[in-house]
Design a protein around this motif. Structure first.
Motif, PDB file in Angstrom:
ATOM      1  N   VAL A 138       0.821  -1.227   0.000  1.00 34.82           N
ATOM      2  CA  VAL A 138       0.000   0.000   0.000  1.00 34.82           C
ATOM      3  C   VAL A 138       0.845   1.263   0.000  1.00 34.82           C
ATOM      4  CG1 VAL A 138      -1.923  -1.184   1.147  1.00 34.82           C
ATOM      5  CG2 VAL A 138      -0.229   0.044   2.537  1.00 34.82           C
ATOM      6  N   ASP A 139       2.146   1.109  -0.164  1.00 37.50           N
ATOM      7  CA  ASP A 139       3.069   2.257  -0.222  1.00 37.50           C
ATOM      8  C   ASP A 139       3.003   3.129   1.033  1.00 37.50           C
ATOM      9  OD1 ASP A 139       4.143   1.618  -2.751  1.00 37.50           O
ATOM     10  OD2 ASP A 139       2.409   2.521  -3.739  1.00 37.50           O
ATOM     11  N   LYS A 140       3.031   2.479   2.189  1.00 42.32           N
ATOM     12  CA  LYS A 140       3.089   3.168   3.477  1.00 42.32           C
ATOM     13  C   LYS A 140       4.224   2.561   4.287  1.00 42.32           C
ATOM     14  CE  LYS A 140      -0.938   5.430   2.972  1.00 42.32           C
ATOM     15  NZ  LYS A 140      -1.067   6.901   2.952  1.00 42.32           N
ATOM     16  N   ASN A 141       4.638   3.237   5.362  1.00 44.80           N
ATOM     17  CA  ASN A 141       5.633   2.617   6.225  1.00 44.80           C
ATOM     18  C   ASN A 141       4.927   1.720   7.249  1.00 44.80           C
ATOM     19  OD1 ASN A 141       5.170   4.062   8.861  1.00 44.80           O
ATOM     20  ND2 ASN A 141       5.685   5.848   7.590  1.00 44.80           N
ATOM     21  N   PRO A 142       5.634   0.727   7.815  1.00 44.70           N
ATOM     22  CA  PRO A 142       5.002  -0.236   8.727  1.00 44.70           C
ATOM     23  C   PRO A 142       4.316   0.407   9.929  1.00 44.70           C
ATOM     24  CG  PRO A 142       7.143  -1.056   8.017  1.00 44.70           C
ATOM     25  CD  PRO A 142       7.032   0.361   7.509  1.00 44.70           C
ATOM     26  N   VAL A 143       4.869   1.492  10.458  1.00 38.62           N
ATOM     27  CA  VAL A 143       4.240   2.165  11.600  1.00 38.62           C
ATOM     28  C   VAL A 143       2.870   2.715  11.208  1.00 38.62           C
ATOM     29  CG1 VAL A 143       4.415   4.094  13.214  1.00 38.62           C
ATOM     30  CG2 VAL A 143       6.442   2.738  12.671  1.00 38.62           C
ATOM     31  N   ALA A 144       2.807   3.343  10.044  1.00 36.08           N
ATOM     32  CA  ALA A 144       1.529   3.878   9.560  1.00 36.08           C
ATOM     33  C   ALA A 144       0.532   2.753   9.315  1.00 36.08           C
ATOM     34  CB  ALA A 144       1.752   4.684   8.282  1.00 36.08           C
ATOM     35  N   VAL A 145       1.020   1.629   8.783  1.00 34.45           N
ATOM     36  CA  VAL A 145       0.141   0.492   8.503  1.00 34.45           C
ATOM     37  C   VAL A 145      -0.457  -0.052   9.797  1.00 34.45           C
ATOM     38  CG1 VAL A 145       0.118  -1.927   7.749  1.00 34.45           C
ATOM     39  CG2 VAL A 145       1.177  -0.172   6.319  1.00 34.45           C
ATOM     40  N   ARG A 146       0.344  -0.124  10.861  1.00 32.02           N
ATOM     41  CA  ARG A 146      -0.181  -0.576  12.152  1.00 32.02           C
ATOM     42  C   ARG A 146      -1.295   0.343  12.647  1.00 32.02           C
ATOM     43  NH1 ARG A 146       2.687  -4.322  15.189  1.00 32.02           N
ATOM     44  NH2 ARG A 146       4.632  -5.043  14.220  1.00 32.02           N
ATOM     45  N   GLN A 147      -1.120   1.639  12.466  1.00 30.93           N
ATOM     46  CA  GLN A 147      -2.139   2.598  12.898  1.00 30.93           C
ATOM     47  C   GLN A 147      -3.409   2.452  12.066  1.00 30.93           C
ATOM     48  OE1 GLN A 147       0.111   6.230  12.440  1.00 30.93           O
ATOM     49  NE2 GLN A 147       0.889   6.187  14.551  1.00 30.93           N
ATOM     50  N   ILE A 148      -3.217   2.285  10.760  1.00 22.89           N
ATOM     51  CA  ILE A 148      -4.375   2.092   9.869  1.00 22.89           C
ATOM     52  C   ILE A 148      -5.109   0.811  10.236  1.00 22.89           C
ATOM     53  CG2 ILE A 148      -5.070   1.627   7.485  1.00 22.89           C
ATOM     54  CD1 ILE A 148      -2.675   3.406   6.626  1.00 22.89           C
ATOM     55  N   ALA A 149      -4.357  -0.253  10.507  1.00 25.67           N
ATOM     56  CA  ALA A 149      -4.964  -1.532  10.871  1.00 25.67           C
ATOM     57  C   ALA A 149      -5.781  -1.407  12.158  1.00 25.67           C
ATOM     58  CB  ALA A 149      -3.877  -2.601  11.033  1.00 25.67           C
ATOM     59  N   HIS A 150      -5.238  -0.707  13.132  1.00 24.20           N
ATOM     60  CA  HIS A 150      -5.945  -0.509  14.410  1.00 24.20           C
ATOM     61  C   HIS A 150      -7.244   0.263  14.193  1.00 24.20           C
ATOM     62  CE1 HIS A 150      -6.538   0.201  18.698  1.00 24.20           C
ATOM     63  NE2 HIS A 150      -6.718   1.477  18.415  1.00 24.20           N
ATOM     64  N   ARG A 151      -7.161   1.322  13.393  1.00 24.72           N
ATOM     65  CA  ARG A 151      -8.345   2.147  13.113  1.00 24.72           C
ATOM     66  C   ARG A 151      -9.397   1.351  12.342  1.00 24.72           C
ATOM     67  NH1 ARG A 151      -5.667   6.116  11.107  1.00 24.72           N
ATOM     68  NH2 ARG A 151      -5.954   5.691   8.878  1.00 24.72           N
ATOM     69  N   ALA A 152      -8.964   0.586  11.344  1.00 23.00           N
ATOM     70  CA  ALA A 152      -9.890  -0.201  10.533  1.00 23.00           C
ATOM     71  C   ALA A 152     -10.540  -1.303  11.366  1.00 23.00           C
ATOM     72  CB  ALA A 152      -9.158  -0.804   9.337  1.00 23.00           C
ATOM     73  N   ARG A 153      -9.755  -1.931  12.235  1.00 23.91           N
ATOM     74  CA  ARG A 153     -10.271  -3.006  13.093  1.00 23.91           C
ATOM     75  C   ARG A 153     -11.373  -2.481  14.006  1.00 23.91           C
ATOM     76  NH1 ARG A 153      -5.747  -4.074  15.620  1.00 23.91           N
ATOM     77  NH2 ARG A 153      -4.854  -5.094  13.777  1.00 23.91           N
ATOM     78  N   ALA A 154     -11.166  -1.322  14.588  1.00 21.86           N
ATOM     79  CA  ALA A 154     -12.174  -0.725  15.475  1.00 21.86           C
ATOM     80  C   ALA A 154     -13.429  -0.344  14.690  1.00 21.86           C
ATOM     81  CB  ALA A 154     -11.586   0.509  16.164  1.00 21.86           C
ATOM     82  N   HIS A 155     -13.234   0.192  13.495  1.00 19.93           N
ATOM     83  CA  HIS A 155     -14.351   0.591  12.633  1.00 19.93           C
ATOM     84  C   HIS A 155     -15.213  -0.621  12.288  1.00 19.93           C
ATOM     85  CE1 HIS A 155     -16.181   3.118   9.387  1.00 19.93           C
ATOM     86  NE2 HIS A 155     -16.355   1.925   8.834  1.00 19.93           N
TER      87      HIS A 155
END
Length: 288
Positions: A138-155
């Motif tokens: 997805v052309d992001k860094n791993p730290v950003a991906v972890r944050q996105i994953a956390h946000r998506a999981r909660a959503h």
């Protein structure tokens, strides 16, 4: 087969499932696979350490590009949009998490995510892809991906069905639902559906369908009571769960899937758009 073809064929079902879960359209998923294959055929395999990861990354990038195009297309779609139903193999039910991930109810929840959030959620939660690999896809860094994953999981957790329904429970509910419709018993039907049940009908402007969600048990029961008496309702395994196909004059007219919460039907999804019904007569394999 040459090495490139052999690798692609070996992972094809996985790649299709990734693309389908991101897009909700088998036709678009097949297009993504075609684009992935054309690019894969030009790759120097000696430079590829993990063929599965490389192919998933390519597929994800193509699906993300297609997803953004689809979003613009859906803005002008006539009436509610529903995912394209798939006739899935019975053994999909043995993988409870996979069946849940391709269910009509879950795909509609995924529709509420932004494209990158959807890609990250699907790759991490369904296919257990590592954060580093997802970051490359997805052309992001791993730290950003972890944050996105956390946000998506909660959503998703706030919107998904309250619990995974067993195949037996879903089958029993569908059989009772089918009987209520075929016998024309309105009270029996009302006993099975939640007071705030929502019916979505996807006709795509090509066949008759409600132009907006139908909400409430009485209104939904009234609509279901108008099903053509000549229609034949048959059980089928659609998107990993029991569903019904409605046939008129031998052809599939509607695919009807349900969402069940706490023993009651809370969502009904009726796909009537003929362009979305071409694959419900042949089984499609999904895997992870």
């Amino acid at each position: 087969m040459d090495s490139a073809t052999e690798a692609f064929v070996a992972h094809r079902n996985l790649l299709f499932t990734v693309a389908y879960e991101m897009l909700g359209s088998a036709a678009d998923a097949e297009d993504v696979l075609q684009e992935t294959w054309l690019r894969w055929a030009d790759v120097d395999l000696h430079t590829v350490r993990d063929q599965r990861a490389y192919l998933v990354r390519m597929t994800t990038r193509q699906a993300l590009s297609r997803l953004r195009t689809l979003r613009r297309r859906k803005e002008s779609y006539v009436g509610p949009w529903l995912p394209e139903p798939l006739l899935t193999a019975p053994d999909v039910a043995e993988d409870v998490e996979l069946a849940d991930s391709v269910s009509m109810a879950m795909l509609l929840v995924l529709e509420t995510l932004a494209p990158t959030e959807r890609a990250v959620f699907v790759l991490r939660e369904v296919f257990d892809i590592g954060y580093d690999e997802i970051a490359e896809a997805v052309d992001k860094n791993p730290v950003a991906v972890r944050q996105i994953a956390h946000r998506a999981r909660a959503h998703v957790a706030a919107r998904r069905p309250r619990g995974i329904v067993s195949q037996a429970e879903a089958r029993g509910a569908l059989e009772a639902f089918r009987t209520a419709i075929e016998t024309g018993d309105p009270q029996r039907l009302l006993d099975m559906i939640a007071p705030d049940v929502v019916l979505l009908t996807d006709g795509g402007g090509m066949v008759q369908a409600a132009s907006a969600p139908v909400v409430g048990a009485d209104r939904v029961a009234h609509v279901l009571g108008r099903i053509d008496p000549a229609a034949v309702l048959r059980p089928a395994q659609v998107n990993g769960y029991p569903a019904l196909t409605v046939r008129l004059r031998g052809k599939v007219d509607t695919v009807l899937a349900v969402r069940i919460d706490d023993g009651l039907i809370t969502g009904l999804y009726a796909v009537r758009n003929p362009e979305k019904l071409s694959r419900v007569d042949r089984e499609i394999t999904v895997s992870r």
